[in-house]
Motif scaffolding. Structure first.
Motif, PDB file in Angstrom:
ATOM      1  N   ASN A  67      -0.393   0.184  -7.184  1.00 25.75           N
ATOM      2  CA  ASN A  67      -0.507   1.080  -6.062  1.00 25.75           C
ATOM      3  C   ASN A  67      -0.740   2.572  -6.464  1.00 25.75           C
ATOM      4  N   SER A  72      -0.195   5.642  -0.060  1.00 27.38           N
ATOM      5  CA  SER A  72       0.492   4.714   0.931  1.00 27.38           C
ATOM      6  C   SER A  72       0.828   5.534   2.137  1.00 27.38           C
ATOM      7  N   ASN A  75       1.111  -3.998   0.253  1.00 34.09           N
ATOM      8  CA  ASN A  75       0.332  -3.611  -0.714  1.00 34.09           C
ATOM      9  C   ASN A  75       0.012  -4.651  -1.615  1.00 34.09           C
ATOM     10  N   ASN A  95      -2.135  -4.744  -4.181  1.00 30.22           N
ATOM     11  CA  ASN A  95      -1.977  -4.443  -5.672  1.00 30.22           C
ATOM     12  C   ASN A  95      -0.660  -5.050  -6.405  1.00 30.22           C
TER      13      ASN A  95
END
Length: 365
Positions: free
Chosen positions: A99, A104, A129, A131
């Motif tokens: 991430n 974000s 998230n 990932n």
């Protein structure tokens, strides 16, 4: 001149923290994710042997060569799913394993603009998230008073505060908070010798090195650090120790951006000085994800970072100041300092919508 056909993909161009990215809605991209990489490369202007990405929206460095794909989530604990992609400016490699904490911060405002947030009154965006498989809460105001704007070091000007809370950040990729089971390692690095390090995975696999054991003061400028040592050798030695890949060749492929390398040195109580190497670059500020990993290491007894904190005391919650080349980042950690169990980490960021429109991609791709 022959006419070239093209496809337009709706997108937003946003700054998130000290990074920039193109944000796509998942519904606007081809149904097969295998087709996305070529679109992302072309949109950013990679590969580019000159490393400048002049033929796209990238900025020639890792922090300006990013993509996020956002979709409404089917999870009960999230409003949106967020998938992050790092594109290497020169090679065009599209990395998907970890991430980006800075980007974000752009996800919540984007999700709000799409009507995808359940709690629009409080402006709490619950973000999954993809990932890391982790949940992030982004809290912000819908119509903030300019008097409450904040600045973050590394970005000019003031903007609305976005509070990010990373829930249960441990083991984002490496399986547990301390991948080797130890809080300190004597890490042997080709060309550098033995350095004292902590290998930790909190939002991102990170190797934290006592700057002095690497022959550094710890307060060098990014320009001073450039070319000082083989940072890749250190990154690869740490990655192999953390078992991030079985084949070392993978560390130049899909794992080319992990772990981050952080050199630390003493500051004052409640603070630590840090210099970051990430995605092939010595950073001019501080990545959010490896800053969180560093703050968690500061919080937990027995790590390289904790040993450098004057007057360290075990606490359930503490805000840690990280002194980086552009200024300071503060990360709040809630954790059991003795047992090494991390509940959450908080950081304040800002974001700005720069452009709404369409990215034009030649159909020959």
């Amino acid at each position: 001149m022959p006419r070239q056909s093209s496809t337009r993909y709706p997108a937003a161009y946003m700054r998130g923290g000290t990074s920039r990215a193109i944000l796509f809605r998942g519904q606007d991209l081809p149904p097969d994710p295998a087709q996305w990489a070529d679109i992302f490369r072309c949109a950013l202007g990679s590969p580019d042997s000159y490393g400048r990405q002049l033929d796209g929206l990238g900025g020639g460095i890792s922090s300006l060569s990013k993509v996020a794909v956002i979709t409404p989530s089917r999870r009960t604990d999230a409003d949106v799913d967020y998938h992050f992609f790092q594109v290497d400016p020169r090679t065009g490699a599209v990395l998907t394993r970890v991430n980006c904490g800075n980007i974000s911060s752009a996800v919540g405002p984007f999700a709000l603009s799409q009507g995808w947030i359940a709690d629009q009154e409080q402006c709490l965006a619950r973000i999954y998230n993809v990932n890391s498989g982790k949940i992030i809460h982004a809290c912000f105001e819908q119509n903030p008073d300019v008097r409450n704007f904040i600045g973050i070091d590394g970005v000019h000007g003031m903007a609305p505060r976005i509070r990010l809370r990373f829930l249960d950040p441990a083991a984002s990729l490496a399986g547990r908070l301390f991948p080797t089971g130890r809080r300190q390692e004597a890490l042997v690095v080709n060309g550098l010798g033995t350095v004292q390090a902590t290998l930790i995975d909190a939002t991102l696999p990170t190797v934290i090195v006592d700057a002095r054991s690497a022959g550094l003061r710890g307060d060098e400028s990014p320009d001073e650090l450039a070319g000082r040592m083989d940072y890749e050798a250190l990154r690869i030695a740490a990655a192999l120790k953390m078992r991030l890949a079985d084949d070392p060749r993978e560390l130049h492929g899909e794992f080319a951006n992990v772990p981050d390398v952080v050199f630390v040195s003493p500051a004052q109580a409640g603070a630590i000085q840090a210099r970051f190497y990430s995605s092939g670059n010595v950073h001019r500020a501080a990545p959010v994800t490896s800053s969180i990993a560093l703050a968690c290491a500061c919080h937990i007894e027995g790590t390289v970072a904790q040993a450098l904190i004057p007057g360290w005391q075990a606490r359930e919650h503490q805000a840690w100041k990280i002194l980086h080349p552009a200024g300071t980042m503060e990360v709040g950690v809630r954790a059991d300092a003795m047992a090494g169990q991390v509940a959450s980490a908080d950081v304040d960021r800002t974001a700005r919508l720069i452009m709404l429109g369409s990215v034009v991609i030649p159909t020959c791709l």
